[in-house]
Design a protein around this motif. Structure first.
Motif, PDB file in Angstrom:
ATOM      1  N   TYR A  91       0.802  -1.282  -0.033  1.00 46.17           N
ATOM      2  CA  TYR A  91       0.002   0.073  -0.240  1.00 46.17           C
ATOM      3  C   TYR A  91       0.844   1.206   0.070  1.00 46.17           C
ATOM      4  CZ  TYR A  91      -3.762  -3.215   1.055  1.00 46.17           C
ATOM      5  OH  TYR A  91      -4.523  -4.181   1.259  1.00 46.17           O
ATOM      6  N   THR A  92       0.311   2.368  -0.493  1.00 43.01           N
ATOM      7  CA  THR A  92       1.038   3.613  -0.717  1.00 43.01           C
ATOM      8  C   THR A  92       0.317   4.689   0.307  1.00 43.01           C
ATOM      9  OG1 THR A  92       2.406   3.164  -2.670  1.00 43.01           O
ATOM     10  CG2 THR A  92       1.939   5.588  -2.080  1.00 43.01           C
ATOM     11  N   VAL A  93       1.084   5.120   1.257  1.00 45.69           N
ATOM     12  CA  VAL A  93       0.167   6.228   2.130  1.00 45.69           C
ATOM     13  C   VAL A  93       0.668   7.529   1.562  1.00 45.69           C
ATOM     14  CG1 VAL A  93       0.355   6.999   4.550  1.00 45.69           C
ATOM     15  CG2 VAL A  93       0.452   4.569   4.230  1.00 45.69           C
ATOM     16  N   SER A  94      -0.003   8.597   1.627  1.00 46.48           N
ATOM     17  CA  SER A  94       0.107   9.698   1.045  1.00 46.48           C
ATOM     18  C   SER A  94      -0.519  10.716   1.972  1.00 46.48           C
ATOM     19  CB  SER A  94       0.204   9.978  -0.377  1.00 46.48           C
ATOM     20  OG  SER A  94      -1.189   9.854  -0.889  1.00 46.48           O
ATOM     21  N   PHE A  95      -0.193  12.169   1.872  1.00 38.77           N
ATOM     22  CA  PHE A  95      -1.103  13.139   2.574  1.00 38.77           C
ATOM     23  C   PHE A  95      -0.161  14.393   2.241  1.00 38.77           C
ATOM     24  CE2 PHE A  95       2.004  11.244   5.640  1.00 38.77           C
ATOM     25  CZ  PHE A  95       2.699  12.350   6.040  1.00 38.77           C
ATOM     26  N   TYR A  96      -0.756  15.566   2.407  1.00 39.33           N
ATOM     27  CA  TYR A  96      -0.288  16.969   2.228  1.00 39.33           C
ATOM     28  C   TYR A  96       0.014  17.494   3.661  1.00 39.33           C
ATOM     29  CZ  TYR A  96      -1.934  16.802  -2.766  1.00 39.33           C
ATOM     30  OH  TYR A  96      -2.288  16.263  -3.758  1.00 39.33           O
ATOM     31  N   ILE A  97       1.051  18.235   3.798  1.00 39.46           N
ATOM     32  CA  ILE A  97       1.366  18.792   4.738  1.00 39.46           C
ATOM     33  C   ILE A  97       1.991  20.158   4.364  1.00 39.46           C
ATOM     34  CG2 ILE A  97       3.793  17.566   4.573  1.00 39.46           C
ATOM     35  CD1 ILE A  97       3.689  17.446   7.735  1.00 39.46           C
ATOM     36  N   LYS A  98       1.861  20.995   5.454  1.00 42.75           N
ATOM     37  CA  LYS A  98       2.425  22.582   5.286  1.00 42.75           C
ATOM     38  C   LYS A  98       3.325  22.714   6.724  1.00 42.75           C
ATOM     39  CE  LYS A  98       1.149  27.016   3.931  1.00 42.75           C
ATOM     40  NZ  LYS A  98      -0.013  27.818   3.516  1.00 42.75           N
ATOM     41  N   LYS A  99       4.374  23.564   6.414  1.00 40.11           N
ATOM     42  CA  LYS A  99       5.130  23.850   7.732  1.00 40.11           C
ATOM     43  C   LYS A  99       4.332  24.833   8.405  1.00 40.11           C
ATOM     44  CE  LYS A  99       9.617  25.637   9.138  1.00 40.11           C
ATOM     45  NZ  LYS A  99       9.340  26.806   9.916  1.00 40.11           N
ATOM     46  N   MET A 139       8.681  13.312  -1.515  1.00 42.66           N
ATOM     47  CA  MET A 139       8.144  14.550  -1.129  1.00 42.66           C
ATOM     48  C   MET A 139       8.124  15.445  -2.129  1.00 42.66           C
ATOM     49  SD  MET A 139       9.891  17.164   2.155  1.00 42.66           S
ATOM     50  CE  MET A 139       8.910  18.589   2.381  1.00 42.66           C
ATOM     51  N   GLU A 140       6.801  15.962  -2.345  1.00 37.09           N
ATOM     52  CA  GLU A 140       6.433  16.664  -3.762  1.00 37.09           C
ATOM     53  C   GLU A 140       5.974  18.050  -3.443  1.00 37.09           C
ATOM     54  OE1 GLU A 140       3.953  14.261  -5.841  1.00 37.09           O
ATOM     55  OE2 GLU A 140       5.274  12.780  -6.360  1.00 37.09           O
ATOM     56  N   ASP A 141       6.550  19.030  -4.168  1.00 35.15           N
ATOM     57  CA  ASP A 141       5.970  20.526  -3.812  1.00 35.15           C
ATOM     58  C   ASP A 141       4.748  20.718  -4.726  1.00 35.15           C
ATOM     59  OD1 ASP A 141       5.658  23.361  -3.620  1.00 35.15           O
ATOM     60  OD2 ASP A 141       7.675  23.639  -4.184  1.00 35.15           O
ATOM     61  N   ALA A 142       3.652  20.970  -3.650  1.00 33.40           N
ATOM     62  CA  ALA A 142       2.371  21.395  -4.166  1.00 33.40           C
ATOM     63  C   ALA A 142       1.965  22.602  -4.314  1.00 33.40           C
ATOM     64  CB  ALA A 142       1.444  20.584  -3.296  1.00 33.40           C
ATOM     65  N   GLY A 143       2.872  23.667  -4.237  1.00 33.91           N
ATOM     66  CA  GLY A 143       2.491  24.891  -4.099  1.00 33.91           C
ATOM     67  C   GLY A 143       2.051  25.797  -2.981  1.00 33.91           C
ATOM     68  N   ASN A 144       2.192  26.851  -2.858  1.00 32.65           N
ATOM     69  CA  ASN A 144       1.662  27.812  -1.573  1.00 32.65           C
ATOM     70  C   ASN A 144       2.127  27.058  -0.258  1.00 32.65           C
ATOM     71  OD1 ASN A 144       0.142  29.495  -3.122  1.00 32.65           O
ATOM     72  ND2 ASN A 144      -1.275  28.058  -3.348  1.00 32.65           N
ATOM     73  N   GLY A 145       3.219  26.702  -0.182  1.00 29.72           N
ATOM     74  CA  GLY A 145       3.829  25.812   1.018  1.00 29.72           C
ATOM     75  C   GLY A 145       3.501  24.756   1.401  1.00 29.72           C
ATOM     76  N   TRP A 146       2.572  24.101   0.372  1.00 34.62           N
ATOM     77  CA  TRP A 146       2.210  22.585   0.689  1.00 34.62           C
ATOM     78  C   TRP A 146       2.968  21.563  -0.016  1.00 34.62           C
ATOM     79  CZ3 TRP A 146      -1.822  21.091   3.828  1.00 34.62           C
ATOM     80  CH2 TRP A 146      -2.623  21.965   4.490  1.00 34.62           C
ATOM     81  N   TYR A 147       3.115  20.247   0.748  1.00 33.81           N
ATOM     82  CA  TYR A 147       3.692  19.172   0.076  1.00 33.81           C
ATOM     83  C   TYR A 147       3.143  18.095   0.361  1.00 33.81           C
ATOM     84  CZ  TYR A 147       8.062  22.154   0.557  1.00 33.81           C
ATOM     85  OH  TYR A 147       8.921  23.325   0.434  1.00 33.81           O
ATOM     86  N   ARG A 148       3.290  17.126  -0.816  1.00 34.36           N
ATOM     87  CA  ARG A 148       2.574  15.993  -0.778  1.00 34.36           C
ATOM     88  C   ARG A 148       3.625  14.921  -0.501  1.00 34.36           C
ATOM     89  NH1 ARG A 148      -0.554  11.821  -5.159  1.00 34.36           N
ATOM     90  NH2 ARG A 148      -1.987  10.984  -3.290  1.00 34.36           N
ATOM     91  N   VAL A 149       3.620  14.133   0.713  1.00 30.74           N
ATOM     92  CA  VAL A 149       4.590  13.383   1.078  1.00 30.74           C
ATOM     93  C   VAL A 149       3.962  11.913   1.285  1.00 30.74           C
ATOM     94  CG1 VAL A 149       5.974  15.122   2.121  1.00 30.74           C
ATOM     95  CG2 VAL A 149       4.388  13.819   3.557  1.00 30.74           C
TER      96      VAL A 149
END
Length: 251
Positions: free
Chosen positions: A69-77, A119-129
């Motif tokens: 399985y692949t787990v993913s979510f968006y996170i912002k500092k 870890m992928e840059d999703a814009g506006n400070g968000w990353y998808r990891v």
């Protein structure tokens, strides 16, 4: 630099509420602007309790027997440069460290698939990891989403991290985000067809050219095919189900 089409396979987000939390422990929750521009991001602040501080995502049903399985979510500092997210179940034992200043991740755990963290840059400070892992038993898995980590410490109400768009899908690599709100959601495999080109191809010869890249060497057939609508008159080119092989055939 060339235009291209990203064609994705059928996948299901197994987390039933991908933009909500099932529980919070010694944190407060407020909403912030998410990657899709709506007020659905989850800002998680610590309380002053001397304890663990975390929230929990809704669960996903996984099946053992070597299933990846692949787990993913968006996170912002928020206020922490290093944040650690964990799976909330022994059915998948894994965790991932996110370091914002270096835009890097480090994952570990007995079920973690080595080298799968991203870890992928999703814009506006968000990353998808996220990362991939192998389920060792059948049952439900959710995510611990803390402002910092799961250590015990006296919290500070000004300390926080933001989350959004949790996803657990069967497969060895991530696909694009599939939102859910009460049940699992399946995105069908994408297919492309083109009609009205008979006047551009003569009856005696033609060229089939494809520039493509595989998202994963996962022993599955992936082909682009031209035909007259039957299986008796067709040509195809694509990745073979044998590792590192390209197949072409004309019938």
């Amino acid at each position: 630099g060339c235009p291209h089409i990203l064609s994705e396979p059928q996948r299901t987000n197994l987390i039933t509420y991908s933009e909500e939390l099932s529980a919070t422990t010694n944190v407060t929750l407020s909403n912030t602007i998410s990657p899709d521009g709506t007020l659905s991001g989850l800002k998680i602040n610590e309380t002053t309790s001397n304890s663990q501080h975390y929230s929990t995502s809704y669960g996903a049903s996984v099946v053992s027997g070597g299933t990846i399985y692949t787990v993913s979510f968006y996170i912002k500092k928020g206020t922490y440069d290093l944040v650690k997210v964990y799976t909330q179940s022994s059915r998948i034992s894994a965790s991932i460290n996110i370091t914002f200043s270096t835009e890097s991740t480090n994952a570990s755990g007995s079920d973690f698939v080595s080298g799968s963290n991203f870890m992928e840059d999703a814009g506006n400070g968000w990353y998808r990891v996220g990362f991939s892992a192998t389920a060792n038993t059948t049952g439900e898995v959710s995510l611990y989403l803390p402002p910092k980590d799961l250590s015990t410490y006296a919290g500070d109400i000004s300390q926080y991290t933001e989350y959004w768009g949790m996803q657990i899908e069967e497969g060895s690599y991530p696909t694009s985000y599939i939102p859910t709100s009460g049940s699992t959601v399946t995105r069908n495999q994408e297919t492309y067809t083109k009609t009205g080109i008979s006047d551009k191809i003569n009856s005696e010869e033609g060229v089939l050219f494809v520039e493509m890249a595989a998202l994963s060497d996962d022993s599955t057939d992936r082909r682009i095919t031209m035909s007259d609508g039957t299986t008796q008159n067709r040509m195809a080119i694509g990745f073979d189900n044998a590792s590192n092989k390209i197949k072409y055939f004309l019938i």
